[in-house]
Design a protein around this motif. Structure first.
Motif, PDB file in Angstrom:
ATOM      1  N   SER A 141      32.203  40.520  21.055  1.00 46.81           N
ATOM      2  CA  SER A 141      32.335  41.974  20.977  1.00 46.81           C
ATOM      3  C   SER A 141      33.741  42.405  21.384  1.00 46.81           C
ATOM      4  O   SER A 141      34.136  42.245  22.544  1.00 46.81           O
ATOM      5  N   LEU A 142      34.477  42.954  20.435  1.00 46.09           N
ATOM      6  CA  LEU A 142      35.807  43.483  20.739  1.00 46.09           C
ATOM      7  C   LEU A 142      35.694  44.810  21.482  1.00 46.09           C
ATOM      8  O   LEU A 142      36.561  45.153  22.283  1.00 46.09           O
ATOM      9  N   SER A 143      34.645  45.555  21.198  1.00 52.24           N
ATOM     10  CA  SER A 143      34.456  46.841  21.881  1.00 52.24           C
ATOM     11  C   SER A 143      34.212  46.634  23.369  1.00 52.24           C
ATOM     12  O   SER A 143      34.627  47.441  24.196  1.00 52.24           O
ATOM     13  N   LEU A 161      37.656  49.333  15.056  1.00 54.57           N
ATOM     14  CA  LEU A 161      38.188  48.000  14.815  1.00 54.57           C
ATOM     15  C   LEU A 161      39.109  48.004  13.605  1.00 54.57           C
ATOM     16  O   LEU A 161      38.900  48.758  12.654  1.00 54.57           O
ATOM     17  N   ALA A 163      40.588  45.504  10.727  1.00 51.04           N
ATOM     18  CA  ALA A 163      40.291  44.206  10.119  1.00 51.04           C
ATOM     19  C   ALA A 163      41.193  43.957   8.919  1.00 51.04           C
ATOM     20  O   ALA A 163      41.536  44.869   8.176  1.00 51.04           O
ATOM     21  N   VAL A 273      40.150  40.342  13.118  1.00 44.68           N
ATOM     22  CA  VAL A 273      39.751  41.655  13.613  1.00 44.68           C
ATOM     23  C   VAL A 273      40.280  41.865  15.028  1.00 44.68           C
ATOM     24  O   VAL A 273      40.274  40.951  15.853  1.00 44.68           O
ATOM     25  N   THR A 274      40.744  43.069  15.299  1.00 46.81           N
ATOM     26  CA  THR A 274      41.122  43.443  16.656  1.00 46.81           C
ATOM     27  C   THR A 274      40.721  44.889  16.906  1.00 46.81           C
ATOM     28  O   THR A 274      40.433  45.636  15.961  1.00 46.81           O
ATOM     29  N   HIS A 275      40.667  45.256  18.169  1.00 42.40           N
ATOM     30  CA  HIS A 275      40.361  46.644  18.517  1.00 42.40           C
ATOM     31  C   HIS A 275      41.586  47.498  18.240  1.00 42.40           C
ATOM     32  O   HIS A 275      42.723  47.054  18.417  1.00 42.40           O
ATOM     33  N   ARG A 279      45.982  46.597  18.754  1.00 46.40           N
ATOM     34  CA  ARG A 279      46.698  46.038  17.605  1.00 46.40           C
ATOM     35  C   ARG A 279      48.217  46.100  17.759  1.00 46.40           C
ATOM     36  O   ARG A 279      48.935  45.314  17.130  1.00 46.40           O
TER      37      ARG A 279
END
Length: 322
Positions: A141-143, A161, A163, A273-275, A279
Motif C-alpha cells: 500500500s503506497l497510501s 497514485l 502510474a 507506481v508511486t504516491h 513523485r
C-alpha cells in the motif's frame, strides 16, 4: 505576544541532520554519511527539537524512531530538500550527491529473478542511496506508505497514485527435460489435458492478472500449488510438472525447456507506481528512472525474444520437411 521578528527560528541546516537520522535510524550511521562526528549530529537534533519545542525522535536501544511530529516534519523537510536539489541541478549545474532510503515493492519473481542482480550500477552511481527491495506476493500500500515505489501488475484505479507502464513481459509453459521424457512432449493445447501442472494457490492469488493457467487448460491437473513463483520454478526444474513462467524467471534455470511456446504464450505488463506526494522526491525519481532504463536495456529478455526464434526455427523445420 511574539511578533514574526521575535519568533525563534530553527537553523535550516539542522534539517539535513534531521533527515539523515530519520533515514538511517542511528546517530553513528547518520554521522558517517554526513562526514561529521556523532556528537555533532546529536547536538543538531537537540537544537532543532528545542527550537521547534517538540520531540522529533523516540530514543531506544534499537535506534531513533520518528514521533508523529517528526513524521510530519519529514514531509516538509523532504520537499525542501527536493527544491534545494533542483536549484543545485538546474542553476548551479552541479552533480547531485543524494542520500536516503527508497523502499521499492515488487512482485517476488521480478524482484528475485530480475532486479536483485541488476542494481549494482545504481549503487555505483548513487552510493548514498539505500534501496529496500521488498519482494512480496501481494500489493504494497503506497497510501499507507508501505513503499515509496511499487511495481504492480495493473494500473491502479483509485487513490492519489501516479502510474506509468514500465514494460510488457512474456510468459509461457516450461518443463524440465526429465519431465518431458517421462510424460511426453505436448504438441498442442489439447495435449495439455493429460499433463501435470504447477501453479498458484487459487484463493491466495492477489491479482487477476495471475489467473492464466485456466486460459490454457479447461481443467488443469495441478499437482502442486505455491504462492511463490520461485518455488514454482524450482519444482518445474525438479521435474514435477509443467509451469507457466515469465521468460526472465525461466532464464535463471537454464535446464527448463519452453513447451509449445507459440500456443502457450501470454503477455502481461508491469506498472511503476508511486504516491503523488513522493513523485518529485529526487532519490525516488532517480530509482524510477533507473528502473525504466533497466527494462529498456533488457527488453528482449522480458518479452521472450528467444521464443520467437524457437517458433521461427520450428516453422522452418516444418516447411523443410514438407
Amino acid at each position: 505576544m511574539h511578533t514574526l521578528r521575535e519568533a525563534p527560528m530553527f537553523d535550516w541546516n539542522d534539517l539535513r541532520f534531521f533527515l539523515e537520522v530519520s533515514r538511517r535510524g542511528r546517530l553513528v550511521t547518520a554521522a558517517r554519511h554526513l562526514a561529521v562526528d556523532h556528537t555533532t549530529v546529536s547536538r543538531r537534533i537537540q537544537a532543532l527539537e528545542e527550537r521547534m519545542n517538540t520531540k522529533l525522535f523516540d530514543r531506544t536501544p534499537a535506534g531513533y524512531s520518528l514521533t508523529p511530529a517528526g513524521a510530519q516534519l519529514v514531509e516538509y523537510a523532504e520537499a525542501m530538500e527536493t527544491t534545494a536539489f533542483a536549484i543545485q541541478e538546474s542553476i548551479a549545474g552541479q552533480d547531485l550527491h543524494l542520500s536516503g532510503t527508497v523502499r521499492l515493492g515488487a512482485p517476488e519473481g521480478f524482484a528475485s529473478a530480475f532486479l536483485g542482480a541488476r542494481l549494482h550500477r545504481f549503487f555505483a552511481a548513487h552510493p548514498g542511496i539505500q534501496i529496500d527491495l521488498v519482494a512480496a506476493p501481494r500489493y504494497l500500500s503506497l497510501s499507507k506508505r508501505e513503499a515509496d515505489l511499487a511495481i504492480g501488475l495493473a494500473r491502479p484505479t483509485s487513490g492519489r497514485l501516479v502510474a506509468r507502464k514500465l514494460t510488457d513481459y512474456r510468459l509461457c509453459l516450461y518443463a524440465s527435460p526429465a519431465y518431458l521424457e517421462r510424460m511426453g512432449t505436448p504438441r498442442s493445447l489439447k495435449d495439455l489435458e493429460t499433463h501435470d501442472f504447477i501453479g498458484y494457490v487459487d484463493d491466495l492469488i492477489f491479482a487477476p492478472e495471475l489467473r492464466y493457467l485456466d486460459k490454457l487448460v479447461r481443467t488443469p491437473q495441478v499437482v502442486m500449488r505455491s504462492t511463490s513463483l520461485i518455488v514454482q520454478r524450482d519444482a518445474a526444474v525438479d521435474g514435477l510438472g509443467l509451469c507457466i513462467l515469465p521468460c526472465f524467471v525461466a532464464a535463471t534455470a537454464p535446464g527448463l525447456v519452453p513447451v509449445i511456446p507459440k500456443e502457450s504464450s501470454i503477455t502481461r505488463s508491469f506498472w511503476l507506481v508511486t504516491h503523488a506526494d513522493l513523485r518529485d522526491i529526487v532519490r525516488v525519481r532517480m530509482v524510477a528512472e533507473y528502473l525504466r532504463d533497466l527494462v529498456k536495456r533488457d527488453h528482449d529478455l522480458l518479452i521472450g525474444r528467444s521464443l520467437d526464434r524457437i517458433d521461427a526455427n520450428a516453422s522452418t523445420a516444418t516447411a523443410t520437411s514438407a
